[in-house]
Write an enzyme that holds these catalytic residues in place. Structure first.
Site: not given
Ligand SMILES: *Cc1c(COP(=O)(O)O)cnc(C)c1O
Length: 399
Positions: A189, A217, A248
């Protein structure tokens, strides 16, 4: 002043002195490329909204419809009476998306790790994590009471040493052999680099350990069906516990675990952050379902292509502005500065130029490794990237 307030103020002063003080900035606009920060318009290179979905009409509409049909609140935890149709639909959609038997959603990615790890391990077990895993994994590891071992970042040889130690370890007083769980992220991250997944999967299989992979991610970005890095490496079937977040690239909120039916049934029975917490609001579940459908659509593929194009352009912009960049393969571009106060000054100089890239400091990253974490999204244009290059060049000339 009473000693409670006095002690807190002393701690705050220490944080300020070390360049580690944090404060909230008010974003007075929807999430996107152009935001207002404390009332000032800014070009945003800081969000994890990689596909530009946080303010996508299809998601907002799904949330609004769910609020109309199911209300604003969930009423209780899922096991009491809060397991609503939007939650079931989200989990069916997630399992189909990730091609697993089953899925379970949580109120956040943080709550996912905190509930899942202690549901699987106890003090007689061993957990082995990459040095740079997210705080929620460290916290889950501490909470479960298992022996915690850390392997050097992305270093398969060091992981093997830890696995050897764990499998040869006599467990005095234990009623059974230790379970061994390896946890890593697919895209890191704060560094934007990728885990050596094939090596890790082969090692955990060889030593009879399990793997929990946090695809926070990578979900929505990697793999033919955009399931994540495990899909891209054709290893998804060998990862026991597939974790991710809905907040995200998916642009909504919540966390998830995908895996076997038995894994999900065990979590429903044992994950305390799931059992003892009110269910996410129906709007959040419905927005996440709409996001997964969007990501799987042709439009989702178009967004992904746009994202990688802007990532390449932004990498060039950083290098043209005279900054070094480690070899990253993700939308996360770390501009490592080092000193905490220098990083704050660089972020302030960029804000002067109308560009918002916050400084990331300890304890999010190690001391002395403060950085600007620049993130690119599919919604950025070529003109935005040109503006970024101008701002970086000017800001770093001044600091
Ligand atoms: C953001 C993040 C989480 C936490 O997810 P939330 O949904 O924001 O709580 C977990 N793991 C990693 C690697 C993350 O970056």
């Amino acid at each position: 002043m009473n000693s409670f307030e006095k002690q807190l103020l002393e701690q705050l002063d220490q944080l300020r002195g070390a360049g580690l003080y944090r404060e909230l900035r008010d974003i007075g606009s929807p999430q996107g490329v152009r935001i207002t920060v404390d009332g000032r318009p800014m070009l945003n290179f800081s969000s994890n909204d990689y596909l530009g979905l946080a303010n996508e009409p299809a998601l907002a509409e799904a949330a609004a419809n769910a609020a109309r049909d199911f209300g604003a609140g969930s009423g209780a935890s899922r096991l009491i009476c809060g397991s609503l149709t939007p939650h079931r639909e989200l989990e069916e959609t997630l399992a189909a998306f990730k091609a697993t038997e089953a899925a379970l959603s949580f109120s956040s990615g943080y709550a996912t790790a905190l509930g899942t790890i202690p549901a699987l391990l106890d003090k007689d077990d061993v957990i082995i994590v990459d040095k740079l895993v997210h705080a929620c994994i460290i916290d889950g590891a501490r909470l479960c009471g298992a022996k915690l071992r850390v392997f050097a970042h992305n270093d398969a040889d060091d992981l093997e040493k830890k696995l050897k130690w764990a499998s040869s370890r006599p467990a005095p007083g234990a009623s059974r052999l230790p379970r061994v769980l390896v946890v890593t992220e697919s895209v890191f991250s704060m560094d934007g680099d990728l885990a050596p997944l094939r090596d890790i999967v082969e090692l955990k299989d060889r030593y009879g350990a399990w793997l929990m992979l946090d695809e926070a991610h990578a979900t929505g970005l990697f793999g033919e069906h955009r399931r994540g890095l495990a899909e891209a490496c054709e290893l998804a079937g060998r990862v026991e516990i597939q974790m991710g977040t809905l907040g995200k690239a998916l642009g909504a909120a919540g966390g998830y675990i995908c895996g076997s039916r038995a894994l999900i049934d065990l979590l429903i029975n044992r994950a305390r952050s799931f059992i003892f917490s009110t269910a996410p609001v129906p709007a959040a579940a419905a927005a996440a379902t709409a996001a997964i459908r969007f990501v799987q659509s042709r439009e989702g593929e178009v967004r992904r292509a746009q994202l990688w194009q802007q990532v390449d352009a932004a990498k060039n912009a950083v290098i043209n502005s005279g900054r070094a960049l480690p070899p990253v393969q993700s939308p996360i571009l770390p501009l490592v500065i080092g000193d905490e106060s220098d990083a704050i000054n660089a972020a302030a100089a960029l804000r002067e130029q109308g560009v918002f890239i916050p400084a990331i400091r300890y304890p999010t990253v190690a001391k002395g490794e403060a950085r600007l974490r620049l993130t690119v999204t599919a919604a950025h244009s070529g003109a935005d990237i040109a503006e970024l290059q101008r701002a970086l060049t000017t800001a770093f000339r001044e600091t």
